[in-house]
Design a protein around this motif. Structure first.
Motif, PDB file in Angstrom:
ATOM      1  N   SER A 172       6.580   2.036   3.285  1.00  0.00           N
ATOM      2  CA  SER A 172       6.120   3.076   2.364  1.00  0.00           C
ATOM      3  C   SER A 172       4.778   3.599   2.867  1.00  0.00           C
ATOM      4  CB  SER A 172       5.961   2.486   0.968  1.00  0.00           C
ATOM      5  OG  SER A 172       4.962   1.480   0.983  1.00  0.00           O
TER       6      SER A 172
ATOM      7  N   LYS B 281      -0.617   2.666   5.173  1.00  0.00           N
ATOM      8  CA  LYS B 281      -2.084   2.709   5.020  1.00  0.00           C
ATOM      9  C   LYS B 281      -2.658   1.293   5.076  1.00  0.00           C
ATOM     10  CE  LYS B 281      -2.933   7.136   3.070  1.00  0.00           C
ATOM     11  NZ  LYS B 281      -2.377   7.891   1.975  1.00  0.00           N
TER      12      LYS B 281
ATOM     13  N   GLN C 255      -2.909  -4.113  -7.486  1.00  0.00           N
ATOM     14  CA  GLN C 255      -2.952  -3.539  -6.137  1.00  0.00           C
ATOM     15  C   GLN C 255      -4.389  -3.145  -5.788  1.00  0.00           C
ATOM     16  OE1 GLN C 255       0.031  -0.404  -5.899  1.00  0.00           O
ATOM     17  NE2 GLN C 255       1.651  -1.840  -6.441  1.00  0.00           N
TER      18      GLN C 255
ATOM     19  N   LYS D 182       2.052   3.505   1.265  1.00  0.00           N
ATOM     20  CA  LYS D 182       1.031   2.502   0.930  1.00  0.00           C
ATOM     21  C   LYS D 182       0.986   1.419   1.999  1.00  0.00           C
ATOM     22  CE  LYS D 182       1.227   2.922  -4.102  1.00  0.00           C
ATOM     23  NZ  LYS D 182       1.465   2.218  -5.378  1.00  0.00           N
TER      24      LYS D 182
ATOM     25  N   ILE E 262       8.800  -3.077  11.019  1.00  0.00           N
ATOM     26  CA  ILE E 262       8.714  -2.850   9.570  1.00  0.00           C
ATOM     27  C   ILE E 262       9.909  -2.011   9.133  1.00  0.00           C
ATOM     28  CG2 ILE E 262       7.082  -2.315   7.715  1.00  0.00           C
ATOM     29  CD1 ILE E 262       5.592  -3.757   9.897  1.00  0.00           C
ATOM     30  N   ASP E 263      10.609  -2.499   8.123  1.00  0.00           N
ATOM     31  CA  ASP E 263      11.797  -1.812   7.633  1.00  0.00           C
ATOM     32  C   ASP E 263      11.394  -0.710   6.643  1.00  0.00           C
ATOM     33  OD1 ASP E 263      14.273  -1.077   6.798  1.00  0.00           O
ATOM     34  OD2 ASP E 263      14.898  -3.040   6.082  1.00  0.00           O
ATOM     35  N   ARG E 264      11.463   0.535   7.098  1.00  0.00           N
ATOM     36  CA  ARG E 264      11.122   1.695   6.270  1.00  0.00           C
ATOM     37  C   ARG E 264       9.841   1.507   5.461  1.00  0.00           C
ATOM     38  NH1 ARG E 264      14.905   5.667   5.204  1.00  0.00           N
ATOM     39  NH2 ARG E 264      14.097   5.995   3.132  1.00  0.00           N
TER      40      ARG E 264
ATOM     41  N   TYR F 230       5.536  -6.491  -2.157  1.00  0.00           N
ATOM     42  CA  TYR F 230       5.168  -5.931  -3.465  1.00  0.00           C
ATOM     43  C   TYR F 230       4.029  -6.714  -4.101  1.00  0.00           C
ATOM     44  CZ  TYR F 230       5.429  -5.137  -8.515  1.00  0.00           C
ATOM     45  OH  TYR F 230       5.121  -4.878  -9.827  1.00  0.00           O
TER      46      TYR F 230
ATOM     47  N   GLN G 161       9.063   1.128  -5.379  1.00  0.00           N
ATOM     48  CA  GLN G 161       9.400   1.916  -4.179  1.00  0.00           C
ATOM     49  C   GLN G 161      10.432   3.010  -4.474  1.00  0.00           C
ATOM     50  OE1 GLN G 161      10.212  -0.639  -0.659  1.00  0.00           O
ATOM     51  NE2 GLN G 161       9.620  -2.312  -2.003  1.00  0.00           N
TER      52      GLN G 161
ATOM     53  N   HIS H  30      -6.659  -5.004  -4.554  1.00  0.00           N
ATOM     54  CA  HIS H  30      -7.638  -6.058  -4.862  1.00  0.00           C
ATOM     55  C   HIS H  30      -7.672  -7.087  -3.729  1.00  0.00           C
ATOM     56  CE1 HIS H  30      -7.479  -4.359  -8.856  1.00  0.00           C
ATOM     57  NE2 HIS H  30      -8.350  -5.230  -9.304  1.00  0.00           N
ATOM     58  N   GLY H  31      -6.995  -6.791  -2.647  1.00  0.00           N
ATOM     59  CA  GLY H  31      -6.997  -7.716  -1.513  1.00  0.00           C
ATOM     60  C   GLY H  31      -5.877  -8.752  -1.542  1.00  0.00           C
ATOM     61  N   HIS H  32      -5.022  -8.722  -2.591  1.00  0.00           N
ATOM     62  CA  HIS H  32      -3.953  -9.724  -2.678  1.00  0.00           C
ATOM     63  C   HIS H  32      -2.901  -9.524  -1.587  1.00  0.00           C
ATOM     64  CE1 HIS H  32      -5.615 -11.226  -6.338  1.00  0.00           C
ATOM     65  NE2 HIS H  32      -5.461 -10.076  -6.968  1.00  0.00           N
TER      66      HIS H  32
HETATM   67  C1  LIG Z   1       8.867  -2.807   4.260  1.00  0.00           C
HETATM   68  C2  LIG Z   1       8.332  -2.621   2.888  1.00  0.00           C
HETATM   69  O1  LIG Z   1       8.259  -3.546   2.183  1.00  0.00           O
HETATM   70  S1  LIG Z   1       7.821  -1.125   2.378  1.00  0.00           S
HETATM   71  C3  LIG Z   1       7.297  -1.315   0.712  1.00  0.00           C
HETATM   72  C4  LIG Z   1       5.869  -1.703   0.536  1.00  0.00           C
HETATM   73  N1  LIG Z   1       5.604  -1.867  -0.882  1.00  0.00           N
HETATM   74  C5  LIG Z   1       5.264  -0.864  -1.700  1.00  0.00           C
HETATM   75  O2  LIG Z   1       5.039   0.269  -1.314  1.00  0.00           O
HETATM   76  C6  LIG Z   1       5.192  -1.231  -3.170  1.00  0.00           C
HETATM   77  C7  LIG Z   1       3.955  -0.713  -3.851  1.00  0.00           C
HETATM   78  N2  LIG Z   1       2.710  -1.147  -3.157  1.00  0.00           N
HETATM   79  C8  LIG Z   1       2.292  -2.412  -3.178  1.00  0.00           C
HETATM   80  O3  LIG Z   1       2.931  -3.291  -3.731  1.00  0.00           O
HETATM   81  C9  LIG Z   1       0.944  -2.709  -2.515  1.00  0.00           C
HETATM   82  O4  LIG Z   1       0.143  -1.575  -2.561  1.00  0.00           O
HETATM   83  C10 LIG Z   1       1.044  -3.186  -1.055  1.00  0.00           C
HETATM   84  C11 LIG Z   1       1.942  -4.414  -0.985  1.00  0.00           C
HETATM   85  C12 LIG Z   1       1.593  -2.087  -0.150  1.00  0.00           C
HETATM   86  C13 LIG Z   1      -0.376  -3.562  -0.565  1.00  0.00           C
HETATM   87  O5  LIG Z   1      -0.908  -4.579  -1.393  1.00  0.00           O
HETATM   88  P1  LIG Z   1      -2.404  -4.485  -1.976  1.00  0.00           P
HETATM   89  O6  LIG Z   1      -2.709  -5.757  -2.678  1.00  0.00           O
HETATM   90  O7  LIG Z   1      -2.515  -3.223  -2.754  1.00  0.00           O
HETATM   91  O8  LIG Z   1      -3.243  -4.378  -0.619  1.00  0.00           O
HETATM   92  P2  LIG Z   1      -4.759  -4.786  -0.350  1.00  0.00           P
HETATM   93  O9  LIG Z   1      -5.552  -4.741  -1.621  1.00  0.00           O
HETATM   94  O10 LIG Z   1      -4.810  -6.055   0.423  1.00  0.00           O
HETATM   95  O11 LIG Z   1      -5.192  -3.599   0.616  1.00  0.00           O
HETATM   96  C14 LIG Z   1      -5.514  -2.357   0.065  1.00  0.00           C
HETATM   97  C15 LIG Z   1      -5.163  -1.279   1.057  1.00  0.00           C
HETATM   98  O12 LIG Z   1      -3.740  -1.038   1.067  1.00  0.00           O
HETATM   99  C16 LIG Z   1      -3.486   0.372   1.065  1.00  0.00           C
HETATM  100  N3  LIG Z   1      -3.056   0.782  -0.283  1.00  0.00           N
HETATM  101  C17 LIG Z   1      -2.759  -0.031  -1.322  1.00  0.00           C
HETATM  102  N4  LIG Z   1      -2.413   0.711  -2.398  1.00  0.00           N
HETATM  103  C18 LIG Z   1      -2.493   1.994  -2.039  1.00  0.00           C
HETATM  104  C19 LIG Z   1      -2.284   3.235  -2.708  1.00  0.00           C
HETATM  105  N5  LIG Z   1      -1.903   3.278  -3.997  1.00  0.00           N
HETATM  106  N6  LIG Z   1      -2.449   4.376  -2.020  1.00  0.00           N
HETATM  107  C20 LIG Z   1      -2.826   4.348  -0.744  1.00  0.00           C
HETATM  108  N7  LIG Z   1      -3.070   3.210  -0.042  1.00  0.00           N
HETATM  109  C21 LIG Z   1      -2.911   2.049  -0.691  1.00  0.00           C
HETATM  110  C22 LIG Z   1      -4.842   1.004   1.352  1.00  0.00           C
HETATM  111  O13 LIG Z   1      -5.052   0.999   2.745  1.00  0.00           O
HETATM  112  C23 LIG Z   1      -5.771   0.024   0.674  1.00  0.00           C
HETATM  113  O14 LIG Z   1      -7.103   0.131   1.126  1.00  0.00           O
HETATM  114  P3  LIG Z   1      -8.121   1.089   0.277  1.00  0.00           P
HETATM  115  O15 LIG Z   1      -8.031   0.644  -1.141  1.00  0.00           O
HETATM  116  O16 LIG Z   1      -9.455   0.835   0.908  1.00  0.00           O
HETATM  117  O17 LIG Z   1      -7.630   2.494   0.468  1.00  0.00           O
END
Ligand SMILES: CC(=O)SCCNC(=O)CCNC(=O)[C@H](O)C(C)(C)COP(=O)(O)OP(=O)(O)OC[C@H]1O[C@@H](n2cnc3c(N)ncnc32)[C@H](O)[C@@H]1OP(=O)(O)O
Length: 323
Positions: A160, A165, A131, A162, A156-158, A125, A58, A133-135
């Motif tokens: 991102s 989305k 990422q 991602k 939701i606290d700030r 995270y 992040q 993959h549905g996890h």
């Molecule tokens: C309050 C907070 O915690 S804010 C911080 C959130 N964490 C982050 O940003 C850290 C980096 N990101 C991650 O760790 C992960 O992407 C998470 C936790 C946000 C989501 O986990 P994932 O396992 O990737 O999600 P999952 O596979 O279930 O769902 C996928 C969907 O998430 C969103 N997503 C995940 N990665 C991305 C990406 N790189 N770009 C855009 N959208 C994304 C999309 O909607 C995606 O659907 P799509 O592939 O059809 O576009």
């Protein structure tokens, strides 16, 4: 994410729920049991490493999740293990989701302040290689069931980009209710405000004790509408607030611009005025011209004189005429 100890043995279930005690879960029968203190140390290592990885993902200057922060807060961490990684070695961790109840003052769609205590998404995270993959959804869905809360009841606290989305895709959360703090809430938040469990329930919620949470009512407590903002901030402080201390430059560089600058990548169709869904510096640096303006307010200062003499606004004569 791998560790020098056997994660698969340490965390027998696919999803492990950790609270402030960071207790190692009960082990499968037949497994040799190292000293409890060693197991807790391993749990703490996992929490610290996950926190660091999340902060890196992040672009935060410091982790907001660590073993010591877990121990000093009533947060709950859901840790997802990779069950397929077993044959290759000592197991692996896929990611985590951290939640916690927080007292917040949030604005409703009539801009009235409401004191609420919703469940907040604090940190989330999934390892970069896994990422999309549905996890994330697996972990989030598990948390919703365990906490007995609907997605629109969360704050939701700030988030991102991602995460915004993610919430949009899996839970149809799109339209935000504009806030003045860093928390994002979505349309429907006020429809059935989730009631936080009583303190006694909180303590037992994750220990397996069978305590029935009474049916949630709608306890959104209205406050007098014109409450001074200074009163509001301490209650609505984000978990990321402490990061500001490390990042904030001294006065007058720390002055936020008067006009809200649009984010580089605005959240999709979001109307979250005043929210900060973007990561990166918590307060943007003031532009050079604004800095010059603030220095002009104190003309005897030698730095101000020096800067004004190089002001691109024109010669000293022109400036005088303008005044
Ligand atoms: C309050 C907070 O915690 S804010 C911080 C959130 N964490 C982050 O940003 C850290 C980096 N990101 C991650 O760790 C992960 O992407 C998470 C936790 C946000 C989501 O986990 P994932 O396992 O990737 O999600 P999952 O596979 O279930 O769902 C996928 C969907 O998430 C969103 N997503 C995940 N990665 C991305 C990406 N790189 N770009 C855009 N959208 C994304 C999309 O909607 C995606 O659907 P799509 O592939 O059809 O576009």
């Amino acid at each position: 994410m791998e560790f020098p100890f056997d994660v698969d043995v340490l965390l027998p279930e696919r999803i492990t729920v950790l609270d402030q005690h960071l207790r190692p879960p009960a082990r499968r029968p037949g497994t040799t049991t190292p000293a409890r203190v060693d197991l807790q140390q391993q749990i703490m290592t996992i929490v610290d490493e996950l926190g660091k990885a999340s902060a890196k993902a992040q672009h935060l200057p410091a982790p907001i999740t660590s073993a010591s922060r877990m121990q000093s807060n009533r947060h709950v961490m859901y840790v997802l293990k990779d069950t397929s990684a077993r044959p290759a070695g000592k197991g692996a961790i896929i990611g985590f989701l951290k939640v916690g109840y927080k007292k917040l003052f949030v604005l409703d769609d009539r801009e009235a302040h409401n004191e609420v205590e919703p469940l907040c998404i604090l940190d989330f995270y999934i390892h970069e290689s896994l990422q999309r993959h549905g996890h994330g959804q697996e972990l989030f869905q598990y948390m919703l069931q365990k906490e007995r809360v609907e997605p629109h009841q969360l704050a939701i606290d700030r988030p991102s980009q991602k995460l915004l989305k993610f919430l949009n895709k899996h839970y149809n959360l799109e339209t935000t209710v504009p806030q003045v703090n860093n928390f994002v809430i979505f349309e429907g938040f006020f429809a059935h405000q989730h009631r936080p469990p009583a303190p006694s329930l909180r303590a037992t919620r994750h220990t397996g004790a069978a305590v029935i949470d009474p049916a949630p009512s709608a306890p959104v407590r209205k406050l007098p509408p014109k409450r001074a903002e200074g009163d509001i901030k301490p209650y609505s402080s984000s978990d990321r607030e402490f990061l500001k201390v490390a990042m904030e430059p001294p006065w007058p560089l720390n002055r936020a611009p008067r006009r809200a600058t649009p984010p580089v990548h605005p959240p999709p169709r979001s109307s979250s005025l005043g929210n900060s869904p973007e990561r990166g510096p918590l307060r943007p640096f003031v532009p050079e011209q604004e800095l010059l303006r603030s220095l002009r307010l104190c003309p005897p200062h030698s730095t101000a004189r020096l800067l004004l003499s190089t002001d691109p606004g024109g010669s000293p004569t022109q400036r005088r005429r303008t005044r």
